[in-house]
Design a protein around this motif. Structure first.
Motif, PDB file in Angstrom:
ATOM      1  N   ALA A  82       0.847  -1.193   0.000  1.00  0.00           N
ATOM      2  CA  ALA A  82       0.000   0.000   0.000  1.00  0.00           C
ATOM      3  C   ALA A  82       0.880   1.239   0.000  1.00  0.00           C
ATOM      4  CB  ALA A  82      -0.916   0.011   1.222  1.00  0.00           C
ATOM      5  N   ILE A  83       0.293   2.335  -0.469  1.00  0.00           N
ATOM      6  CA  ILE A  83       0.931   3.649  -0.390  1.00  0.00           C
ATOM      7  C   ILE A  83       0.049   4.504   0.504  1.00  0.00           C
ATOM      8  CG2 ILE A  83       1.536   5.729  -1.678  1.00  0.00           C
ATOM      9  CD1 ILE A  83       2.225   3.905  -4.054  1.00  0.00           C
ATOM     10  N   CYS A  84       0.605   4.961   1.610  1.00  0.00           N
ATOM     11  CA  CYS A  84      -0.168   5.687   2.621  1.00  0.00           C
ATOM     12  C   CYS A  84       0.318   7.129   2.739  1.00  0.00           C
ATOM     13  CB  CYS A  84      -0.008   5.009   3.979  1.00  0.00           C
ATOM     14  SG  CYS A  84      -0.341   3.244   3.993  1.00  0.00           S
ATOM     15  N   ALA A  85      -0.472   7.914   3.459  1.00  0.00           N
ATOM     16  CA  ALA A  85      -0.083   9.275   3.844  1.00  0.00           C
ATOM     17  C   ALA A  85       0.358  10.116   2.655  1.00  0.00           C
ATOM     18  CB  ALA A  85       1.023   9.229   4.906  1.00  0.00           C
ATOM     19  N   ASN A  86      -0.424  10.066   1.578  1.00  0.00           N
ATOM     20  CA  ASN A  86      -0.129  10.858   0.379  1.00  0.00           C
ATOM     21  C   ASN A  86       1.254  10.568  -0.189  1.00  0.00           C
ATOM     22  OD1 ASN A  86      -2.383  12.488  -0.409  1.00  0.00           O
ATOM     23  ND2 ASN A  86      -2.126  13.687   1.455  1.00  0.00           N
ATOM     24  N   GLY A  87       1.672   9.310  -0.065  1.00  0.00           N
ATOM     25  CA  GLY A  87       2.986   8.931  -0.576  1.00  0.00           C
ATOM     26  C   GLY A  87       4.078   8.964   0.462  1.00  0.00           C
ATOM     27  N   GLY A  88       3.757   9.309   1.690  1.00  0.00           N
ATOM     28  CA  GLY A  88       4.763   9.420   2.737  1.00  0.00           C
ATOM     29  C   GLY A  88       5.230   8.106   3.299  1.00  0.00           C
ATOM     30  N   CYS A  89       4.519   7.020   3.000  1.00  0.00           N
ATOM     31  CA  CYS A  89       4.905   5.690   3.476  1.00  0.00           C
ATOM     32  C   CYS A  89       4.487   4.657   2.435  1.00  0.00           C
ATOM     33  CB  CYS A  89       4.245   5.395   4.824  1.00  0.00           C
ATOM     34  SG  CYS A  89       4.582   3.731   5.459  1.00  0.00           S
ATOM     35  N   ILE A  90       5.406   3.792   2.068  1.00  0.00           N
ATOM     36  CA  ILE A  90       5.100   2.667   1.187  1.00  0.00           C
ATOM     37  C   ILE A  90       5.226   1.391   2.003  1.00  0.00           C
ATOM     38  CG2 ILE A  90       5.814   1.352  -0.841  1.00  0.00           C
ATOM     39  CD1 ILE A  90       6.808   3.913  -2.104  1.00  0.00           C
ATOM     40  N   LEU A  91       4.149   0.639   2.073  1.00  0.00           N
ATOM     41  CA  LEU A  91       4.165  -0.644   2.768  1.00  0.00           C
ATOM     42  C   LEU A  91       4.477  -1.749   1.767  1.00  0.00           C
ATOM     43  CD1 LEU A  91       1.034  -0.342   5.104  1.00  0.00           C
ATOM     44  CD2 LEU A  91       3.446  -0.004   5.693  1.00  0.00           C
ATOM     45  N   THR A  92       5.425  -2.594   2.095  1.00  0.00           N
ATOM     46  CA  THR A  92       5.767  -3.725   1.248  1.00  0.00           C
ATOM     47  C   THR A  92       4.701  -4.804   1.381  1.00  0.00           C
ATOM     48  OG1 THR A  92       7.008  -4.892   2.965  1.00  0.00           O
ATOM     49  CG2 THR A  92       8.198  -3.225   1.688  1.00  0.00           C
ATOM     50  N   ALA A  93       4.828  -5.862   0.586  1.00  0.00           N
ATOM     51  CA  ALA A  93       3.874  -6.968   0.658  1.00  0.00           C
ATOM     52  C   ALA A  93       3.860  -7.609   2.044  1.00  0.00           C
ATOM     53  CB  ALA A  93       4.204  -8.006  -0.413  1.00  0.00           C
ATOM     54  N   ALA A  94       4.949  -7.458   2.785  1.00  0.00           N
ATOM     55  CA  ALA A  94       5.030  -8.004   4.139  1.00  0.00           C
ATOM     56  C   ALA A  94       4.370  -7.093   5.169  1.00  0.00           C
ATOM     57  CB  ALA A  94       6.490  -8.237   4.518  1.00  0.00           C
ATOM     58  N   GLY A  95       3.914  -5.919   4.727  1.00  0.00           N
ATOM     59  CA  GLY A  95       3.247  -4.993   5.635  1.00  0.00           C
ATOM     60  C   GLY A  95       4.185  -4.099   6.417  1.00  0.00           C
ATOM     61  N   THR A  96       5.443  -4.069   6.036  1.00  0.00           N
ATOM     62  CA  THR A  96       6.426  -3.233   6.711  1.00  0.00           C
ATOM     63  C   THR A  96       6.810  -2.056   5.822  1.00  0.00           C
ATOM     64  OG1 THR A  96       8.209  -4.629   5.852  1.00  0.00           O
ATOM     65  CG2 THR A  96       7.346  -5.154   8.044  1.00  0.00           C
ATOM     66  N   PRO A  97       7.162  -0.906   6.410  1.00  0.00           N
ATOM     67  CA  PRO A  97       7.548   0.256   5.607  1.00  0.00           C
ATOM     68  C   PRO A  97       8.792  -0.025   4.764  1.00  0.00           C
ATOM     69  CG  PRO A  97       7.060   0.906   7.857  1.00  0.00           C
ATOM     70  CD  PRO A  97       7.098  -0.593   7.855  1.00  0.00           C
ATOM     71  N   ASP A  98       8.771   0.450   3.542  1.00  0.00           N
ATOM     72  CA  ASP A  98       9.927   0.321   2.653  1.00  0.00           C
ATOM     73  C   ASP A  98      11.034   1.235   3.182  1.00  0.00           C
ATOM     74  OD1 ASP A  98      11.765   0.909   0.499  1.00  0.00           O
ATOM     75  OD2 ASP A  98      10.316   0.001  -0.879  1.00  0.00           O
TER      76      ASP A  98
END
Length: 249
Positions: A82-98
């Motif tokens: 997922a991409i959250c916070a208007n692009g401020g955080c990218i979650l990987t498939a594992a659910g952890t921040p990139d």
């Protein structure tokens, strides 16, 4: 084997919306999609949106949202990637921040005026009719939000124009309904989607990428997809259709 389509989808006002925006549909026809922090319902999908969600299940759905991670967690939808916070955080498939993306934004943030520095100047003098906060992820301040407690959209629009002069160069205003956000120049859904698609297209060059969004700020990442879907009641579509010679009533 052809990989399933990658569907980059904004959430609020694209795949679901608040109850007043659902029109005359009966409660029993709606699907509960999101909740507030206290557990009360906040977002619903209409029958047509439910059909869309069923169709999207044939692909890989990736939320691209202004919601922070903790707010995304209250949505009944795929949580990662997922991409959250208007692009401020990218979650990987594992659910952890990139970590690479987070480090890149942290470096870029040092080159511009920090949201924490601008926040007092933007919110100084605002009365009790407004609520406001700063969105942060993993210790990095990202952007500033102001909402009208009464849902007074005209007043919020006027406030946006009044505060424009207080913004440093490069900062942008995103206004859509009762949501008013102030974003630094290094933060956007477009930049995060571009970063994600670099890897996707390197690994699966022919993979279909579909973007779904409703607002001005979504136009940036929709432009990077192969195909774009826009709700016809949305801010972005209404701008496209206004005065269009081929839309004659």
């Amino acid at each position: 084997m052809t990989p399933p389509p990658l569907i980059l989808a904004d959430l609020d006002d694209s795949l679901f919306q608040t109850r007043p925006k659902c029109g005359d549909w009966a409660e029993s026809d709606l699907r509960l999609m999101s909740r507030l922090a206290d557990g009360s319902p906040s977002g619903y999908a209409t029958p047509s949106q439910q059909a869309l969600l069923g169709w999207l299940a044939h692909g890989e759905l990736v939320p691209v949202t202004a919601r922070a991670r903790e707010v995304l967690a209250r949505v009944d939808i795929a949580q990662a990637p997922a991409i959250c916070a208007n692009g401020g955080c990218i979650l990987t498939a594992a659910g952890t921040p990139d970590p690479v993306w987070h480090a890149r934004l942290a470096v870029e943030a040092q080159r511009a005026e920090a949201p924490a520095v601008l926040y007092p100047a933007l919110t100084h003098g605002l009365g009790a009719e407004y609520r406001h906060w700063m969105v942060s992820e993993d210790g990095l301040d990202l952007y500033i939000v102001i909402k009208s407690n009464a849902g007074d959209v005209p007043a919020l629009t006027a406030l946006a124009e009044a505060l424009r002069a207080r913004l440093p160069q490069g900062w942008r205003i995103h206004a859509n309904g009762n949501n008013l956000a102030f974003l630094p120049p290094w933060l956007s859904k477009r930049a995060a989607v571009r970063y994600m698609l670099e890897r996707v297209r390197a690994e699966t060059p022919g993979r279909l990428v579909v973007g779904i969004g409703d607002s001005w700020s979504d136009a940036g990442f929709l432009d990077l997809a192969d195909m774009a879907m826009i709700p016809t009641a949305a801010q972005l579509w209404q701008h496209i259709a206004r005065g269009h010679d081929w839309i004659d009533g």
